[in-house]
Design a protein around this motif. Structure first.
Motif, PDB file in Angstrom:
ATOM      1  N   SER A 192      44.476  39.935  24.996  1.00  0.00           N
ATOM      2  CA  SER A 192      43.815  38.791  25.892  1.00  0.00           C
ATOM      3  C   SER A 192      43.301  39.531  27.097  1.00  0.00           C
ATOM      4  O   SER A 192      44.258  40.278  27.707  1.00  0.00           O
TER       5      SER A 192
ATOM      6  N   GLU B 266      33.146  33.417  22.966  1.00  0.00           N
ATOM      7  CA  GLU B 266      34.355  32.648  22.621  1.00  0.00           C
ATOM      8  C   GLU B 266      35.448  32.965  23.921  1.00  0.00           C
ATOM      9  O   GLU B 266      36.279  32.173  24.270  1.00  0.00           O
ATOM     10  N   MET B 267      35.319  34.314  24.275  1.00  0.00           N
ATOM     11  CA  MET B 267      36.313  34.707  25.459  1.00  0.00           C
ATOM     12  C   MET B 267      36.122  33.610  26.703  1.00  0.00           C
ATOM     13  O   MET B 267      36.578  33.366  27.365  1.00  0.00           O
TER      14      MET B 267
ATOM     15  N   LYS C  15      36.794  30.225  26.050  1.00  0.00           N
ATOM     16  CA  LYS C  15      38.346  29.847  26.091  1.00  0.00           C
ATOM     17  C   LYS C  15      38.941  29.893  27.325  1.00  0.00           C
ATOM     18  O   LYS C  15      39.842  29.049  27.863  1.00  0.00           O
ATOM     19  N   HIS C  16      38.113  30.791  28.294  1.00  0.00           N
ATOM     20  CA  HIS C  16      38.941  30.730  29.873  1.00  0.00           C
ATOM     21  C   HIS C  16      37.911  30.229  30.620  1.00  0.00           C
ATOM     22  O   HIS C  16      37.429  31.071  31.813  1.00  0.00           O
TER      23      HIS C  16
END
Length: 317
Positions: free
Chosen positions: A63, A122-123, A126-127
Motif C-alpha cells: 500500500s 484505483e490507487m 481508494k485514497h
C-alpha cells in the motif's frame, strides 16, 4: 543549482507546463540555514517527473499509504515520505518492459499498460482524501493548495501502443499526459539509446506517433531514446518535449545521458531535462568488471518481475 521543480500556469499542450525553479546563492554570503531552505521548499509546488512506484501496485499487500524503507525493500516513494519530504506529486509511470515485436507481444504490452493505468487510478480513488488525479497544471496547483498529492500519469516505453497508434487516444482518455518512445531496446517507433541502431532515429510510425501526441496534447518524453530520436523529435514536434529522467553526458559519458549540444536543442524548444539520480548514469564504475556486469544483468532480469513478487521475495532481490 536545481533545488526544486515547480508547476506553473501558462499556455502549453494539454495545459501542462513544466518549469525548473532554481535557487541561487549569488546574492547571499553563505548557504541558507536548513530551516530557511525548508521554508522555501514548502512554498513551492514540488514534483518528481518519474515515479517508478506503480510497479508496486500489483504486489499483494503493498500500500502506498504505508511507510516503506529503501534499505529494506528498495521502495523509495510512499505517502508518508512524500509528506515528510515535501513532495506534492508527480508523474506515476506506466513502465512496460520491452518484448517481442509480434502481434501477440503488442497485445500483451497493450493489456499490461492498460492494467497499470487502471491500478494507478484505483490507487487515487481508494485514497481520494489524500490523492487526486491531475490532467493539467491547474489540477496540480489546486491539489497542492488543498493539501493533497497530485498524480499525473506517464508512459515509459511506447510498446503498449506501437501496434495501433489509436491506442494513444485510449491512454490519453485514461489520463496519460506524457508518453515516452522507447526503453532499453528498440521498438517499432524508434531506436533506444542502449541498443544497436535500427531506424537511425524515429521509424515512419514513430514520426506519426509524434504528430499524434501533439494532436492529443501529450508531452513527448525522450528519456531512453537515442540521440537521433531526440534530435528528430525536437525538429518534428510542434510543442516542447521533456527528458523526464536523464543525465548529462559531460558528467558521465553514458548513452542514456544527453550531450550539451542536444540539451541546448531541448532548451531552445522550450523543453526541460530532469536529472536522474540513478548512480549508473552519474558515475563510472571504478574499473571494467565483466563479472560484475553479468551479475548485474542477471539481477536486473529479476527486477523486471518485481511487480509480481511478495515483500519477502523483493527483500531477497
Amino acid at each position: 543549482m536545481v533545488r526544486a521543480r515547480q508547476v506553473k500556469r501558462g499556455a502549453a499542450i494539454g495545459g501542462l507546463v513544466l518549469t525548473l525553479v532554481a535557487t541561487s546563492a549569488l546574492a547571499a554570503p553563505k548557504r541558507p540555514a536548513p530551516a530557511t531552505a525548508r521554508a522555501v521548499h514548502e512554498k513551492l509546488v514540488v514534483l518528481d517527473t518519474h515515479f517508478d512506484t506503480p510497479a508496486n501496485l500489483g504486489r499483494p499487500g503493498w500500500s502506498i499509504m504505508d511507510r516503506h524503507s529503501a534499505s529494506v525493500d528498495g521502495d523509495q516513494v510512499d505517502y508518508p515520505r512524500m509528506v515528510e519530504g515535501g513532495v506534492d506529486g508527480g508523474f506515476f509511470a506506466i513502465y512496460t518492459p520491452s518484448g517481442p515485436a509480434t502481434p501477440e507481444g503488442d497485445r500483451a504490452a497493450r493489456d499490461f499498460g492498460i492494467t497499470r493505468a487502471v491500478q494507478i487510478r484505483e490507487m487515487v480513488a481508494k485514497h481520494a482524501d489524500v490523492f487526486t488525479l491531475a490532467l493539467t497544471a491547474d489540477d496540480a496547483l489546486s491539489a497542492a493548495a488543498h493539501g493533497k498529492r497530485f498524480v499525473f500519469l506517464s508512459m515509459e516505453n511506447g510498446y503498449p501502443f506501437e501496434g495501433d497508434l489509436s491506442l494513444m487516444k485510449t491512454f490519453r482518455g485514461l489520463g496519460v499526459t506524457m508518453m515516452g518512445i522507447t526503453h532499453f531496446k528498440n521498438n517499432a517507433l524508434g531506436d533506444s539509446a542502449t541498443d544497436t541502431p535500427k531506424w537511425h532515429g524515429l521509424s515512419p510510425l514513430g514520426r506519426e506517433a509524434v504528430a499524434e501526441a501533439n494532436r492529443l496534447g501529450v508531452v513527448i518524453d525522450c528519456s531512453h531514446a537515442s540521440d537521433e530520436v531526440l534530435r528528430q523529435t525536437v525538429a518534428l514536434s510542434k510543442a516542447p518535449i521533456i527528458l523526464s529522467h536523464s543525465g548529462m553526458r559531460a558528467v558521465h559519458d553514458h548513452p542514456r545521458n544527453v550531450s550539451d549540444a542536444d540539451a541546448l536543442l531541448v532548451a531552445a524548444k522550450g523543453g526541460v531535462i530532469q536529472i536522474n539520480a540513478y548512480s549508473a548514469y552519474m558515475v563510472p564504475p571504478p574499473a571494467p568488471n565483466p563479472a560484475r556486469d553479468a551479475a548485474a544483468k542477471e539481477l536486473m532480469s529479476g527486477y523486471m518481475r518485481m511487480d509480481a513478487m511478495t515483500g519477502a521475495e523483493k527483500r531477497a532481490l
